[in-house]
Design a protein around this motif. Structure first.
Motif, PDB file in Angstrom:
ATOM      1  N   ASP A 270       7.598   3.530   1.154  1.00  0.00           N
ATOM      2  CA  ASP A 270       6.141   3.490   1.269  1.00  0.00           C
ATOM      3  C   ASP A 270       5.457   3.579  -0.091  1.00  0.00           C
ATOM      4  OD1 ASP A 270       6.259   3.229   3.967  1.00  0.00           O
ATOM      5  OD2 ASP A 270       5.381   5.170   4.454  1.00  0.00           O
ATOM      6  N   ALA A 271       5.954   4.466  -0.943  1.00  0.00           N
ATOM      7  CA  ALA A 271       5.308   4.681  -2.240  1.00  0.00           C
ATOM      8  C   ALA A 271       5.340   3.415  -3.095  1.00  0.00           C
ATOM      9  CB  ALA A 271       5.970   5.843  -2.972  1.00  0.00           C
ATOM     10  N   GLU A 272       6.472   2.741  -3.099  1.00  0.00           N
ATOM     11  CA  GLU A 272       6.595   1.520  -3.888  1.00  0.00           C
ATOM     12  C   GLU A 272       5.732   0.408  -3.301  1.00  0.00           C
ATOM     13  OE1 GLU A 272       7.494  -1.455  -6.516  1.00  0.00           O
ATOM     14  OE2 GLU A 272       7.702   0.720  -6.701  1.00  0.00           O
ATOM     15  N   PHE A 273       5.685   0.345  -1.970  1.00  0.00           N
ATOM     16  CA  PHE A 273       4.860  -0.658  -1.317  1.00  0.00           C
ATOM     17  C   PHE A 273       3.384  -0.429  -1.643  1.00  0.00           C
ATOM     18  CE2 PHE A 273       2.827  -2.277   2.733  1.00  0.00           C
ATOM     19  CZ  PHE A 273       3.041  -3.617   2.460  1.00  0.00           C
ATOM     20  N   ALA A 274       2.938   0.830  -1.584  1.00  0.00           N
ATOM     21  CA  ALA A 274       1.552   1.155  -1.912  1.00  0.00           C
ATOM     22  C   ALA A 274       1.242   0.787  -3.358  1.00  0.00           C
ATOM     23  CB  ALA A 274       1.286   2.638  -1.661  1.00  0.00           C
ATOM     24  N   ARG A 275       2.172   1.110  -4.259  1.00  0.00           N
ATOM     25  CA  ARG A 275       1.969   0.791  -5.670  1.00  0.00           C
ATOM     26  C   ARG A 275       1.831  -0.709  -5.883  1.00  0.00           C
ATOM     27  NH1 ARG A 275       3.911  -1.486  -9.595  1.00  0.00           N
ATOM     28  NH2 ARG A 275       5.734  -2.154  -8.391  1.00  0.00           N
ATOM     29  N   SER A 276       2.663  -1.496  -5.179  1.00  0.00           N
ATOM     30  CA  SER A 276       2.616  -2.943  -5.351  1.00  0.00           C
ATOM     31  C   SER A 276       1.297  -3.539  -4.851  1.00  0.00           C
ATOM     32  CB  SER A 276       3.784  -3.602  -4.610  1.00  0.00           C
ATOM     33  OG  SER A 276       3.622  -3.525  -3.203  1.00  0.00           O
ATOM     34  N   LEU A 277       0.635  -2.829  -3.935  1.00  0.00           N
ATOM     35  CA  LEU A 277      -0.632  -3.304  -3.387  1.00  0.00           C
ATOM     36  C   LEU A 277      -1.844  -2.754  -4.134  1.00  0.00           C
ATOM     37  CD1 LEU A 277       0.149  -2.957   0.431  1.00  0.00           C
ATOM     38  CD2 LEU A 277       0.314  -5.001  -0.981  1.00  0.00           C
ATOM     39  N   GLY A 278      -1.603  -1.790  -5.016  1.00  0.00           N
ATOM     40  CA  GLY A 278      -2.698  -1.207  -5.766  1.00  0.00           C
ATOM     41  C   GLY A 278      -3.533  -0.232  -4.978  1.00  0.00           C
ATOM     42  N   VAL A 279      -2.924   0.430  -3.980  1.00  0.00           N
ATOM     43  CA  VAL A 279      -3.644   1.442  -3.200  1.00  0.00           C
ATOM     44  C   VAL A 279      -2.988   2.799  -3.417  1.00  0.00           C
ATOM     45  CG1 VAL A 279      -4.412  -0.204  -1.463  1.00  0.00           C
ATOM     46  CG2 VAL A 279      -2.260   1.012  -1.111  1.00  0.00           C
ATOM     47  N   ALA A 280      -3.803   3.860  -3.287  1.00  0.00           N
ATOM     48  CA  ALA A 280      -3.280   5.203  -3.515  1.00  0.00           C
ATOM     49  C   ALA A 280      -2.396   5.674  -2.367  1.00  0.00           C
ATOM     50  CB  ALA A 280      -4.447   6.183  -3.709  1.00  0.00           C
ATOM     51  N   LYS A 281      -2.722   5.247  -1.153  1.00  0.00           N
ATOM     52  CA  LYS A 281      -1.970   5.711   0.003  1.00  0.00           C
ATOM     53  C   LYS A 281      -2.076   4.687   1.124  1.00  0.00           C
ATOM     54  CE  LYS A 281      -1.275   9.957   2.711  1.00  0.00           C
ATOM     55  NZ  LYS A 281      -1.765  11.327   2.978  1.00  0.00           N
TER      56      LYS A 281
END
Length: 460
Positions: A270-281
């Motif tokens: 989840d953390a990597e996916f969120a980072r790739s989308l530019g969202v905090a959570k």
């Protein structure tokens, strides 16, 4: 042919395969642009000529819009019949200033080919064409009959194909439909997509006063359509991400325990996916993982909002109208028409006093799920492992390809969704690309697939 023979044959043609793709990508076949009608037909004619010159029986089928290209190899008694579907039309290239190289001047950089249509879908459907052409050139008969249906209107909804499908059913009769218009699970990790979500879309308009009003003179005396629209949207989904339309979940096909375990076993963070989308959570429906939510649970989204003053500076008004573009992604068993009726009922019940509403449906299509016990799934698993050196994973896809469900319904055939692209290929965006290594692996996977399917006995 042995696997090694197939691979050696295809390796010797890599440069020619790349040159063909470059040539096709140069044709700006934007189906939504009325001014590009000539170019769209040119792109269809390009692939029709390629198939015809290779000896396939080829037809140019006119529609009320852009033509269909149909081609077939000779029948093989007792063997399955496969239909390859794809499209030669592409999305508009705008915004042009965000491209690092011109959208219709293919450019190879860092092992990728950049151009509009590279991965969606010229590059991917061309893998199947190239595989069949190379196998035919050996002079050996194919182990099955392969049909091609390549259309020019997928990017504008496939309405003409859908309308003509019943009358084309005999011509397109097959045991399995093969579609490559999606992605691998991750770089180097091939996947078989066995489920797609459906979709239904609407515009919701809210009407208040007969004209814009001064918010100082009239504020507090009338309902503001922007506030009313906001209330309506908020009423459609709760804080746990659950959609509040009446009966919305009644027909939802739940995930099996086996599917949930399989999704959980995939390498996804989840953390990597969120980072790739530019969202905090990340956020979504409570009680489900991210992959479950985006692949196999229904969703509600606001796709656009229009209300009041949009220019620079302030303009203190109560706008006369407000509108929103809404979409619902649906899962198998959900009926778009029932969702439309539920939306009408919900809006009627929750519309604030002092405004009126109008709902305009746009388009809708049900979701689909393939038969995981189909022998064609097993054949694809073997073929993909031979080409990519790694067994494929089974996944669902959150997007929608409406014609797939229509193929299932009209042709009674299984569907194989085999994507060679990557999630960062920028389909529909500037700098669309396709990894050339995956293009060549896709050609190999296709060639192996025909050998595997051809070895199946037809028990129909």
């Amino acid at each position: 042919m042995t696997s090694n023979t197939i691979d050696t044959l295809l390796d010797s043609h890599q440069q020619a395969h790349t040159e063909d793709l470059i040539e096709w990508l140069r044709i700006p076949s934007v189906s939504s642009d009325p001014k590009a009608k000539k170019e769209v037909r040119e792109a269809g004619q390009w692939v029709a000529d390629l198939l015809r010159n290779a000896g396939l029986q080829t037809e140019w089928i006119e529609t009320q819009g852009h033509p269909l290209v149909y081609a077939t190899t000779p029948p093989v008694p007792g063997a399955p019949v496969a239909l390859v579907y794809g499209h030669y039309d592409v999305q508009p290239p705008e915004p042009l200033d965000l491209w690092d190289s011109p959208a219709f001047e293919p450019d190879i950089r860092d092992g990728n080919i950049y151009a509009r249509g590279a991965t969606d879908d010229k590059g991917q459907v061309l893998t199947h064409v190239q595989a069949v052409l190379r196998l035919l050139e050996t002079g050996q008969p194919l182990p099955l009959q392969i049909k091609f249906l390549i259309e020019g209107e997928e990017e504008v909804g496939s309405e003409n194909l859908e309308r003509m499908l019943p009358e084309l059913a005999d011509k397109l009769a097959c045991d399995v439909v093969v579609i490559s218009d999606s992605s691998q699970f991750a770089p180097g990790q091939p996947a078989i997509t066995y489920g797609l979500r459906g979709i239904t879309t609407f515009e919701l308009k809210v009407f208040g006063p007969s004209q814009d009003l001064h918010s100082g003179s009239f504020g507090g005396a009338v309902m503001n359509p922007g506030i009313a629209l906001s209330k309506l949207i908020a009423s459609m989904i709760n804080d746990d991400g659950q959609i509040q339309l009446p009966g919305f979940y009644d027909d939802v096909q739940p995930l099996t325990d086996e599917e949930r375990q399989q999704f959980a076993s995939l390498p996804f963070e989840d953390a990597e996916f969120a980072r790739s989308l530019g969202v905090a959570k990340l956020a979504g429906e409570k009680g489900y993982t991210t992959l479950e939510r985006k692949w196999a649970r229904p969703t509600f989204d606001v796709n656009g909002l229009t209300c009041g003053h949009q220019g620079p500076g302030a303009k203190t008004i109560i706008p006369a109208t407000a509108s929103a573009k809404l979409s619902f992604r649906l899962v198998p068993n959900q009926d778009p028409q029932k969702i439309a009726e539920a939306l009408e009922a919900h809006v009627a019940q929750h519309t604030p006093v002092g405004v009126t509403t109008k709902i305009t449906p746009d388009h809708g299509a049900p979701g689909m799920v393939a038969n995981l016990k189909s022998p064609f799934i097993a054949a694809a698993q073997t073929a993909l492992e031979a080409a990519f050196g790694k067994p494929p994973v089974l996944i669902r896809e959150g997007g929608s390809i409406p014609i797939v469900q229509k193929f299932q319904e009209t042709l009674g055939a299984d569907c194989l969704l085999l994507g060679w692209g990557l999630n960062d290929d920028n389909a529909h965006s500037p700098n669309e690309k396709f990894c050339l290594a995956d293009y060549h692996r896709g050609i190999k996977a296709s060639a192996h697939l025909w050998q595997q399917i051809g070895s199946l006995n037809q028990n129909r």
